[in-house]
Design a protein around this motif. Structure first.
Motif, PDB file in Angstrom:
ATOM      1  N   GLU A  12      41.811  40.097  40.051  1.00 23.16           N
ATOM      2  CA  GLU A  12      41.162  39.927  41.355  1.00 23.16           C
ATOM      3  C   GLU A  12      42.038  40.521  42.451  1.00 23.16           C
ATOM      4  O   GLU A  12      43.262  40.509  42.350  1.00 23.16           O
ATOM      5  N   GLU A  14      41.786  39.677  45.965  1.00 22.89           N
ATOM      6  CA  GLU A  14      42.065  38.761  47.063  1.00 22.89           C
ATOM      7  C   GLU A  14      42.164  37.333  46.564  1.00 22.89           C
ATOM      8  O   GLU A  14      41.376  36.910  45.715  1.00 22.89           O
ATOM      9  N   ASN A  16      41.531  33.529  46.201  1.00 20.49           N
ATOM     10  CA  ASN A  16      40.421  32.624  46.486  1.00 20.49           C
ATOM     11  C   ASN A  16      40.505  31.472  45.488  1.00 20.49           C
ATOM     12  O   ASN A  16      41.430  31.415  44.686  1.00 20.49           O
TER      13      ASN A  16
END
Length: 135
Positions: A12, A14, A16
């Motif tokens: 991934e 970013e 989160n």
């Protein structure tokens, strides 16, 4: 007790909730393995994003430098996929344990390329935990 470095990773881009969950899941799995096989966790690295050992981001660079300067030459990771053959020449020589493939210790890496020059500024997004040494 043998010292080891744990390496948790997600592709991934970013951070989160899903990224945090994935890194937490890997950390739990890797630390349980380390405890079961008598490893002391020297460092734990949490890497988010693309794995490019030739042009490492700040976390990957810290990880590679940590391997060079560590008293440990053992890395515990979930899968061998985090260390692709095409990138081996940029990884310092180490032993690795890969849980998914049930590999308990395998030599990986090479002395072919030195690490890039020290960066003067780091991104401030380390995703890195360094255990305090008890003395």
């Amino acid at each position: 007790m043998k010292a080891a470095v744990l390496f948790c990773h997600t592709d991934e881009q970013e951070p989160n909730a899903a990224v945090e969950w994935e890194l937490g899941r890997q950390y739990t799995q890797l630390s349980q393995y380390a405890n079961a096989y008598g490893f002391e966790m020297e460092q734990v690295f949490f890497h988010v994003g693309q794995l490019d050992y030739e042009y490492p981001d700040d976390v990957l660079l810290r990880f590679l430098r940590g391997l060079q300067n560590s008293r440990s030459n053992i890395v515990i990771a979930e899968t061998r996929d985090y260390f692709p053959e095409s990138q081996m020449r940029f990884i310092p020589p180490i032993h690795a344990c890969f849980l998914k493939e049930h590999i308990q210790q395998m030599k990986i890496g090479s002395r072919q390329h030195p690490l890039p020059a020290e960066k003067k500024t780091l991104s401030g997004k380390p995703y890195l935990y360094n255990k305090e040494k008890n003395r």
